[in-house]
Design a protein around this motif. Structure first.
Motif, PDB file in Angstrom:
ATOM      1  N   ALA A  66       0.836  -1.206   0.000  1.00 47.74           N
ATOM      2  CA  ALA A  66       0.000   0.000   0.000  1.00 47.74           C
ATOM      3  C   ALA A  66       0.871   1.256   0.000  1.00 47.74           C
ATOM      4  CB  ALA A  66      -0.930  -0.007   1.212  1.00 47.74           C
ATOM      5  N   PHE A  67       1.923   1.256   0.794  1.00 47.59           N
ATOM      6  CA  PHE A  67       2.824   2.406   0.817  1.00 47.59           C
ATOM      7  C   PHE A  67       3.457   2.643  -0.554  1.00 47.59           C
ATOM      8  CE2 PHE A  67       7.065   4.067   0.882  1.00 47.59           C
ATOM      9  CZ  PHE A  67       6.859   5.300   1.472  1.00 47.59           C
ATOM     10  N   LEU A  68       3.916   1.581  -1.205  1.00 49.10           N
ATOM     11  CA  LEU A  68       4.547   1.733  -2.522  1.00 49.10           C
ATOM     12  C   LEU A  68       3.579   2.289  -3.555  1.00 49.10           C
ATOM     13  CD1 LEU A  68       6.715  -1.490  -2.577  1.00 49.10           C
ATOM     14  CD2 LEU A  68       7.545   0.881  -2.458  1.00 49.10           C
ATOM     15  N   ARG A  69       2.330   1.895  -3.474  1.00 50.70           N
ATOM     16  CA  ARG A  69       1.329   2.428  -4.406  1.00 50.70           C
ATOM     17  C   ARG A  69       1.168   3.937  -4.198  1.00 50.70           C
ATOM     18  NH1 ARG A  69      -2.088  -2.931  -3.862  1.00 50.70           N
ATOM     19  NH2 ARG A  69      -1.378  -3.909  -5.794  1.00 50.70           N
ATOM     20  N   GLU A  70       1.186   4.359  -2.943  1.00 50.39           N
ATOM     21  CA  GLU A  70       1.074   5.785  -2.632  1.00 50.39           C
ATOM     22  C   GLU A  70       2.291   6.568  -3.130  1.00 50.39           C
ATOM     23  OE1 GLU A  70       0.631   6.029   1.607  1.00 50.39           O
ATOM     24  OE2 GLU A  70      -1.033   4.606   1.582  1.00 50.39           O
ATOM     25  N   SER A  71       3.457   5.953  -3.121  1.00 51.84           N
ATOM     26  CA  SER A  71       4.692   6.663  -3.473  1.00 51.84           C
ATOM     27  C   SER A  71       4.785   7.004  -4.958  1.00 51.84           C
ATOM     28  CB  SER A  71       5.919   5.867  -3.032  1.00 51.84           C
ATOM     29  OG  SER A  71       6.093   4.720  -3.831  1.00 51.84           O
ATOM     30  N   ARG A  72       3.934   6.399  -5.774  1.00 49.44           N
ATOM     31  CA  ARG A  72       3.934   6.702  -7.211  1.00 49.44           C
ATOM     32  C   ARG A  72       3.686   8.179  -7.485  1.00 49.44           C
ATOM     33  NH1 ARG A  72      -0.170   2.846 -10.105  1.00 49.44           N
ATOM     34  NH2 ARG A  72      -0.833   2.352  -8.011  1.00 49.44           N
ATOM     35  N   GLU A  73       2.988   8.843  -6.580  1.00 50.63           N
ATOM     36  CA  GLU A  73       2.620  10.251  -6.770  1.00 50.63           C
ATOM     37  C   GLU A  73       3.770  11.201  -6.479  1.00 50.63           C
ATOM     38  OE1 GLU A  73      -0.353  10.716  -8.111  1.00 50.63           O
ATOM     39  OE2 GLU A  73      -0.572   8.546  -7.958  1.00 50.63           O
ATOM     40  N   LYS A  74       4.859  10.709  -5.901  1.00 52.89           N
ATOM     41  CA  LYS A  74       5.966  11.574  -5.495  1.00 52.89           C
ATOM     42  C   LYS A  74       7.183  11.340  -6.368  1.00 52.89           C
ATOM     43  CE  LYS A  74       4.163  11.742  -0.893  1.00 52.89           C
ATOM     44  NZ  LYS A  74       4.155  11.268   0.429  1.00 52.89           N
ATOM     45  N   LYS A  75       8.078  12.326  -6.379  1.00 52.98           N
ATOM     46  CA  LYS A  75       9.328  12.251  -7.140  1.00 52.98           C
ATOM     47  C   LYS A  75      10.466  12.788  -6.274  1.00 52.98           C
ATOM     48  CE  LYS A  75       7.183  11.008 -10.922  1.00 52.98           C
ATOM     49  NZ  LYS A  75       6.659   9.703 -10.720  1.00 52.98           N
ATOM     50  N   ASN A  76      11.707  12.488  -6.706  1.00 52.93           N
ATOM     51  CA  ASN A  76      12.905  13.003  -6.045  1.00 52.93           C
ATOM     52  C   ASN A  76      12.967  12.587  -4.572  1.00 52.93           C
ATOM     53  OD1 ASN A  76      15.338  14.488  -6.402  1.00 52.93           O
ATOM     54  ND2 ASN A  76      14.473  16.092  -5.131  1.00 52.93           N
ATOM     55  N   MET A  77      12.616  11.338  -4.321  1.00 53.62           N
ATOM     56  CA  MET A  77      12.544  10.809  -2.960  1.00 53.62           C
ATOM     57  C   MET A  77      13.401   9.546  -2.872  1.00 53.62           C
ATOM     58  SD  MET A  77       8.948   9.862  -1.056  1.00 53.62           S
ATOM     59  CE  MET A  77       8.479   8.550  -2.170  1.00 53.62           C
TER      60      MET A  77
END
Length: 175
Positions: A69-80
């Motif tokens: 679930a966390f990885l799915r949420e991280s798709r929206e972010k960059k440069n992390m």
């Protein structure tokens, strides 16, 4: 070297527990002003308990679902920079999610190095009663194929300074 503040993707650090993902991610953060996320810390905070307590109360499957679930949420972010838990690459869905938004960097170390890093930790449920080189080597071997298949980049960390590891990561993600 390209300025990392302009990355349009994330860097996911994977590898066996105790390999140095957290240490390397913090060093990358200091060197390049990228956002750093400790996946286990986020999951623990969201659940209001330690990783060990999550395993004890809800089981490993629940915890693994939280990682996905966390990885799915991280798709929206960059440069992390995301420091992933040791079991994340064991699920293909997790590998797929990481590759959608970033590059996957596998950090490796020998079992003796891992034992040295984890011997005083009590936050690693899968090692808690098995802190010895033979058990670590066996578990590492079980995960090796999945780790290598998930990785875009592999960095051996034994005998290297954190700075040298970070430089190698930056050079390879920018190639």
């Amino acid at each position: 070297m390209k300025d990392l503040e302009k990355l349009d993707f994330n860097i996911f650090l994977i590898g066996f527990m105790g390999v140095g993902k957290s240490t390397v991610s913090k060093a990358l953060q200091r060197m390049f002003a990228m956002d750093v996320v400790e996946m286990d810390e986020i999951i623990a905070k969201r659940n209001g308990m330690s990783i060990s307590e999550i395993f004890e109360l809800h089981g490993e499957e629940y915890f693994r679902n939280e990682e996905t679930a966390f990885l799915r949420e991280s798709r929206e972010k960059k440069n992390m920079i995301v420091s992933c838990g040791g079991g994340v690459p064991m699920r293909q869905v997790n590998v797929d999610e990481m590759k959608k938004s970033g590059k996957v960097v596998l950090l490796t170390a020998n079992p003796e190095t891992i034992l040295e890093h984890v011997k005083h930790s009590h936050d690693r449920p899968l090692l808690e009663n098995n802190k010895n080189v033979d058990y670590i080597a066996e578990l590492m071997e079980k995960r090796r194929e999945a780790y290598e298949a998930a990785a875009d980049i592999v960095i051996a960390t034994d005998g290297k300074s954190v700075y040298d590891i970070c430089e190698e990561i930056i050079t390879k993600v920018n190639q």
